[in-house]
Design an enzyme around this catalytic site. Sequence first.
Site, PDB file in Angstrom:
ATOM      1  N   ASP A  93     -15.167  -6.605  -7.762  1.00  0.00           N
ATOM      2  CA  ASP A  93     -16.112  -5.955  -6.749  1.00  0.00           C
ATOM      3  C   ASP A  93     -16.766  -5.141  -7.435  1.00  0.00           C
ATOM      4  O   ASP A  93     -16.615  -4.412  -8.385  1.00  0.00           O
ATOM      5  CB  ASP A  93     -15.122  -5.338  -5.556  1.00  0.00           C
ATOM      6  CG  ASP A  93     -15.811  -5.020  -4.145  1.00  0.00           C
ATOM      7  OD1 ASP A  93     -15.328  -4.695  -3.252  1.00  0.00           O
ATOM      8  OD2 ASP A  93     -17.107  -5.253  -4.309  1.00  0.00           O
ATOM      9  N   SER A  94     -17.976  -4.607  -6.725  1.00  0.00           N
ATOM     10  CA  SER A  94     -19.042  -3.830  -7.572  1.00  0.00           C
ATOM     11  C   SER A  94     -18.739  -2.520  -7.676  1.00  0.00           C
ATOM     12  O   SER A  94     -19.222  -1.709  -8.263  1.00  0.00           O
ATOM     13  CB  SER A  94     -20.467  -4.070  -6.886  1.00  0.00           C
ATOM     14  OG  SER A  94     -20.339  -3.846  -5.461  1.00  0.00           O
ATOM     15  N   GLY A  95     -17.756  -1.769  -6.543  1.00  0.00           N
ATOM     16  CA  GLY A  95     -17.710  -0.472  -6.656  1.00  0.00           C
ATOM     17  C   GLY A  95     -18.125   0.439  -5.630  1.00  0.00           C
ATOM     18  O   GLY A  95     -17.610   1.380  -5.089  1.00  0.00           O
ATOM     19  N   GLY A 217     -18.928  -5.692   4.980  1.00  0.00           N
ATOM     20  CA  GLY A 217     -18.818  -4.718   6.227  1.00  0.00           C
ATOM     21  C   GLY A 217     -18.490  -5.244   7.496  1.00  0.00           C
ATOM     22  O   GLY A 217     -18.529  -4.708   8.521  1.00  0.00           O
ATOM     23  N   ASP A 267     -10.388 -12.114   0.155  1.00  0.00           N
ATOM     24  CA  ASP A 267      -9.381 -11.104  -0.505  1.00  0.00           C
ATOM     25  C   ASP A 267      -8.838 -10.377   0.560  1.00  0.00           C
ATOM     26  O   ASP A 267      -9.353  -9.896   1.271  1.00  0.00           O
ATOM     27  CB  ASP A 267      -9.956 -10.656  -1.595  1.00  0.00           C
ATOM     28  CG  ASP A 267     -10.881  -9.282  -1.212  1.00  0.00           C
ATOM     29  OD1 ASP A 267     -12.027  -9.397  -0.646  1.00  0.00           O
ATOM     30  OD2 ASP A 267     -10.178  -8.083  -1.090  1.00  0.00           O
TER      31      ASP A 267
END
Length: 373
Positions: A93-95, A217, A267
């Site tokens: 995941d991008s953070g 989201g 996930d």
Amino acid sequence: MAETFSFKLIAIDGKARRGVISMPRGEIRTPAFMPVGTGGTVKAMYMDQVRGVGADIILGNTYHLMLRPGAERVAKLGGLHEFARWPHPILTDSGGFQVMSLSKLRKLSEKGVTFRSHIDGAPYEMSPERSIEIQGLLDSDIQMQLDECTALPAKPTEIERAMELSLRWAERCKTAFGDQPGKAMFGIVQGGDSAVMRVRSAQALKAMDLKGYAVGGLAVGEPQAVMLEMLEITCPELPANRPRYLMGVGTPDDILKSVARGIDMFDCVMPTRAGRHGLAYTRRGKINLRNARHADDPRPLDEESDCPAARDYSRAYLHHLVRSQESLGAMLLTWNNLSYYQKLMQDIRAAIEAKAFETRAAEISEGWARGDI
Ligand SMILES: CC(C)(C)OC(=O)NCc1c[nH]c2nc(N)[nH]c(=O)c12
């Protein structure tokens, strides 16, 4: 092993899809559940056990790993697969989401986010470019764009601002990622609980011709019905020949209902976190091993399971471990839960191939409701 990233649809049953992602580090059977390995470890599990329960891919987190032990350090040590001894695909995941939910004093601008570490308060900044750079240092196979996930409920203007920003960041991540045939960068559809925003986000990302698409989201506190409605609106806008990943989801019931609406990848911390809190997922529903009613129960969690944690230990023993806060309690229940989730995915994949998904999904749900556990 495939030289390049590819996704193949094997069977479709209604909107449910059975597919396979092929990458240099291995294949990912979809619908797939990714155990969460936030800090480079799937908590309370050995990686060969994670593989043993049937996981094809795990999730890592840019935010946690950049703070500790540091992305450059992991790169120097050979990358995340070498570091954590997991040679199969890893999605990171991008953070952005973790910065907004974990860090302190964060400031968001067009450039990116600046924040202070929740560990030692040190200052950091995370731009779309830096997020992709970190995921590259980790040698991640599937990299997520940096996005802004809006918590719900939110004002329409707020949802629109975050969705548009995330689209501009998707463009910048695509540019920063460049052309890496054996890897993939996925876009993330945002847009809160607004149908118009979800469609606009999905259509704009589709025009970028990315290798995969996540739906972000959601599962942020909205009712399941709203989440499912957003999937019914979003999935048809996404290219059928690309994987669709619903981030942070979910319970077994969420998964069944989301597969039925066209989702391929999931996930969720549920199975691992619940295992550490004494909760067991079984085909007959959830069992809270903290409850005193288990103190004398000689039965295993599930005598028919092929997972030793479910088949070889009495509920009385598991209750004892949980009450005594013994590490083995978290280990056995995490093992059981991940095994149950992977068995569920295996069941789902087979049902779609047999064009019997709807019937099988109903049978699985009835098993939970029986309650004779
Ligand atoms: C509250 C939980 C975690 C259950 O779900 C969500 O927040 N769901 C959304 C979510 C999870 N992980 C993400 N990563 C990124 N980049 N963006 C997101 O929107 C999300």
